[in-house]
Design a protein around this motif. Structure first.
Motif, PDB file in Angstrom:
ATOM      1  N   LEU A  82       0.683  -1.118   0.051  1.00 17.96           N
ATOM      2  CA  LEU A  82      -0.041  -0.033  -0.056  1.00 17.96           C
ATOM      3  C   LEU A  82       0.763   1.188  -0.028  1.00 17.96           C
ATOM      4  CD1 LEU A  82      -2.527  -1.095   2.671  1.00 17.96           C
ATOM      5  CD2 LEU A  82      -2.670  -1.500   0.438  1.00 17.96           C
ATOM      6  N   THR A  83       0.506   2.287  -0.593  1.00 18.76           N
ATOM      7  CA  THR A  83       1.185   3.607  -0.927  1.00 18.76           C
ATOM      8  C   THR A  83       0.539   4.375   0.110  1.00 18.76           C
ATOM      9  OG1 THR A  83       2.031   2.989  -3.017  1.00 18.76           O
ATOM     10  CG2 THR A  83       2.155   5.309  -2.232  1.00 18.76           C
ATOM     11  N   ILE A 107      -0.920  -2.589  -4.627  1.00 21.23           N
ATOM     12  CA  ILE A 107      -0.410  -3.620  -5.440  1.00 21.23           C
ATOM     13  C   ILE A 107      -0.394  -5.019  -4.861  1.00 21.23           C
ATOM     14  CG2 ILE A 107       1.536  -4.319  -6.733  1.00 21.23           C
ATOM     15  CD1 ILE A 107       2.236  -1.380  -7.113  1.00 21.23           C
ATOM     16  N   GLY A 108      -0.857  -5.996  -5.360  1.00 21.37           N
ATOM     17  CA  GLY A 108      -0.780  -7.558  -4.931  1.00 21.37           C
ATOM     18  C   GLY A 108       0.541  -7.918  -4.778  1.00 21.37           C
ATOM     19  N   VAL A 109       1.167  -8.529  -3.696  1.00 18.52           N
ATOM     20  CA  VAL A 109       2.442  -9.057  -3.530  1.00 18.52           C
ATOM     21  C   VAL A 109       2.715 -10.239  -4.426  1.00 18.52           C
ATOM     22  CG1 VAL A 109       4.196 -10.026  -2.217  1.00 18.52           C
ATOM     23  CG2 VAL A 109       2.787  -7.892  -1.362  1.00 18.52           C
ATOM     24  N   ASP A 110       1.643 -11.263  -4.186  1.00 19.47           N
ATOM     25  CA  ASP A 110       1.716 -12.737  -4.767  1.00 19.47           C
ATOM     26  C   ASP A 110       1.137 -12.907  -6.148  1.00 19.47           C
ATOM     27  OD1 ASP A 110       3.707 -13.464  -2.628  1.00 19.47           O
ATOM     28  OD2 ASP A 110       1.853 -13.731  -1.331  1.00 19.47           O
ATOM     29  N   GLU A 111       0.092 -11.945  -6.219  1.00 19.49           N
ATOM     30  CA  GLU A 111      -0.710 -11.908  -7.618  1.00 19.49           C
ATOM     31  C   GLU A 111      -1.282 -10.656  -7.585  1.00 19.49           C
ATOM     32  OE1 GLU A 111      -4.886 -13.794  -7.231  1.00 19.49           O
ATOM     33  OE2 GLU A 111      -3.880 -14.589  -5.299  1.00 19.49           O
ATOM     34  N   SER A 112      -1.577 -10.280  -8.944  1.00 21.37           N
ATOM     35  CA  SER A 112      -2.352  -9.047  -9.027  1.00 21.37           C
ATOM     36  C   SER A 112      -3.303  -8.856  -8.795  1.00 21.37           C
ATOM     37  CB  SER A 112      -1.801  -8.803 -10.726  1.00 21.37           C
ATOM     38  OG  SER A 112      -2.371  -7.338 -11.128  1.00 21.37           O
ATOM     39  N   ILE A 113      -3.674  -7.643  -8.269  1.00 22.09           N
ATOM     40  CA  ILE A 113      -5.262  -7.218  -8.027  1.00 22.09           C
ATOM     41  C   ILE A 113      -5.938  -6.974  -9.395  1.00 22.09           C
ATOM     42  CG2 ILE A 113      -6.643  -5.524  -7.023  1.00 22.09           C
ATOM     43  CD1 ILE A 113      -4.221  -5.363  -4.837  1.00 22.09           C
ATOM     44  N   ASP A 119      -0.840  -4.690 -12.329  1.00 22.83           N
ATOM     45  CA  ASP A 119      -0.016  -4.432 -11.010  1.00 22.83           C
ATOM     46  C   ASP A 119       1.450  -4.051 -11.395  1.00 22.83           C
ATOM     47  OD1 ASP A 119      -2.364  -4.639  -9.696  1.00 22.83           O
ATOM     48  OD2 ASP A 119      -1.704  -5.801  -8.016  1.00 22.83           O
ATOM     49  N   TYR A 120       1.896  -4.789 -12.087  1.00 22.57           N
ATOM     50  CA  TYR A 120       3.327  -4.815 -12.473  1.00 22.57           C
ATOM     51  C   TYR A 120       3.817  -4.317 -13.699  1.00 22.57           C
ATOM     52  CZ  TYR A 120       2.063  -8.491  -9.320  1.00 22.57           C
ATOM     53  OH  TYR A 120       1.455  -9.249  -8.164  1.00 22.57           O
ATOM     54  N   ASP A 121       2.830  -3.354 -14.499  1.00 20.13           N
ATOM     55  CA  ASP A 121       3.180  -2.671 -15.134  1.00 20.13           C
ATOM     56  C   ASP A 121       3.374  -1.125 -14.750  1.00 20.13           C
ATOM     57  OD1 ASP A 121       2.836  -0.674 -17.383  1.00 20.13           O
ATOM     58  OD2 ASP A 121       1.482  -1.748 -18.366  1.00 20.13           O
ATOM     59  N   LYS A 122       4.552  -0.637 -14.556  1.00 22.99           N
ATOM     60  CA  LYS A 122       5.349   0.534 -14.079  1.00 22.99           C
ATOM     61  C   LYS A 122       4.440   1.871 -14.511  1.00 22.99           C
ATOM     62  CE  LYS A 122       8.786   3.354 -12.454  1.00 22.99           C
ATOM     63  NZ  LYS A 122       8.121   4.319 -11.712  1.00 22.99           N
ATOM     64  N   ALA A 123       4.263   1.887 -15.847  1.00 25.23           N
ATOM     65  CA  ALA A 123       3.690   3.109 -16.536  1.00 25.23           C
ATOM     66  C   ALA A 123       2.272   3.087 -16.090  1.00 25.23           C
ATOM     67  CB  ALA A 123       3.856   2.777 -17.837  1.00 25.23           C
ATOM     68  N   TYR A 124       1.578   1.760 -16.363  1.00 26.57           N
ATOM     69  CA  TYR A 124       0.038   1.984 -15.795  1.00 26.57           C
ATOM     70  C   TYR A 124      -0.088   2.059 -14.472  1.00 26.57           C
ATOM     71  CZ  TYR A 124      -4.622   0.278 -14.686  1.00 26.57           C
ATOM     72  OH  TYR A 124      -5.772   0.201 -14.136  1.00 26.57           O
ATOM     73  N   MET A 125       0.421   1.697 -13.481  1.00 23.40           N
ATOM     74  CA  MET A 125       0.447   1.918 -12.192  1.00 23.40           C
ATOM     75  C   MET A 125       0.788   3.276 -11.615  1.00 23.40           C
ATOM     76  SD  MET A 125      -1.231  -0.405 -10.902  1.00 23.40           S
ATOM     77  CE  MET A 125      -1.499   0.191  -9.031  1.00 23.40           C
ATOM     78  N   ASP A 126       1.750   4.057 -12.432  1.00 22.45           N
ATOM     79  CA  ASP A 126       2.008   5.217 -12.029  1.00 22.45           C
ATOM     80  C   ASP A 126       0.897   6.228 -12.521  1.00 22.45           C
ATOM     81  OD1 ASP A 126       4.671   4.638 -11.151  1.00 22.45           O
ATOM     82  OD2 ASP A 126       5.752   5.222 -12.839  1.00 22.45           O
ATOM     83  N   SER A 127       0.156   5.974 -13.819  1.00 26.30           N
ATOM     84  CA  SER A 127      -0.859   6.627 -14.188  1.00 26.30           C
ATOM     85  C   SER A 127      -1.987   6.423 -13.430  1.00 26.30           C
ATOM     86  CB  SER A 127      -1.006   6.309 -15.714  1.00 26.30           C
ATOM     87  OG  SER A 127      -2.385   6.884 -15.940  1.00 26.30           O
TER      88      SER A 127
END
Length: 154
Positions: A82-83, A107-113, A119-127
């Motif tokens: 969590l941020t 962001i999910g640690v073991d699996e994407s939410i 969750d693991y796409d940096k550009a998407y999550m930054d946006s």
């Protein structure tokens, strides 16, 4: 956003009493904000909330989504990152049932939410995070709090 950092928590299971909505039926978990927009009555933004007690941090937190949540599932029972805002985490006025610490990115640690491992796409999550923060500041944060924090135009 520059004053934020990540924490890891284990989200309680869905029926847990750690979720405020399971303790009190008056807890708001969805909200629509009325805005004035000419010729666009579909544009009223909404917020979805998951307020819960974090055993790890001994504080109430509220995951907030002000952007499209159609391609994600709630993180019940998952380990998540969590941020949070440093000032909110250190302020004793935050973290209570009445005023949980806002969480604007998870962001999910073991699996994407989110679907498609977003969750693991940096550009998407930054946006996602940037849009969520903007809408939180615009629609949810009390005006008095906004003025106090950003009085110097920061």
């Amino acid at each position: 956003m520059n004053n934020s950092y990540d924490i890891e928590v284990a989200m309680p299971e869905e029926k847990s009493k750690c979720y405020l909505k399971n303790q009190d039926e008056d807890v708001k978990t969805v909200e629509t904000f009325r805005t004035r927009m000419v010729n666009n009555y579909f544009a009223n933004p909404s917020g979805w909330y998951i307020p819960f007690f974090s055993v790890e941090y001994k504080k109430y937190l509220s995951i907030m989504y002000f952007v499209d949540t159609s391609q994600m599932h709630w993180p019940y029972g998952m380990k998540v990152i969590l941020t949070v805002n440093r000032d909110d985490m250190n302020n004793p006025a935050y973290g209570t049932k009445e005023n949980p610490v806002p969480v604007l990115k998870d962001i999910g640690v073991d699996e994407s939410i989110r679907d498609n491992d977003q969750d693991y796409d940096k550009a998407y999550m930054d946006s996602f995070y940037r849009e969520n923060v903007i809408r939180y500041l615009k629609y949810k944060m009390p005006k008095s709090e906004f003025k106090r924090r950003f009085k110097n135009g920061e």
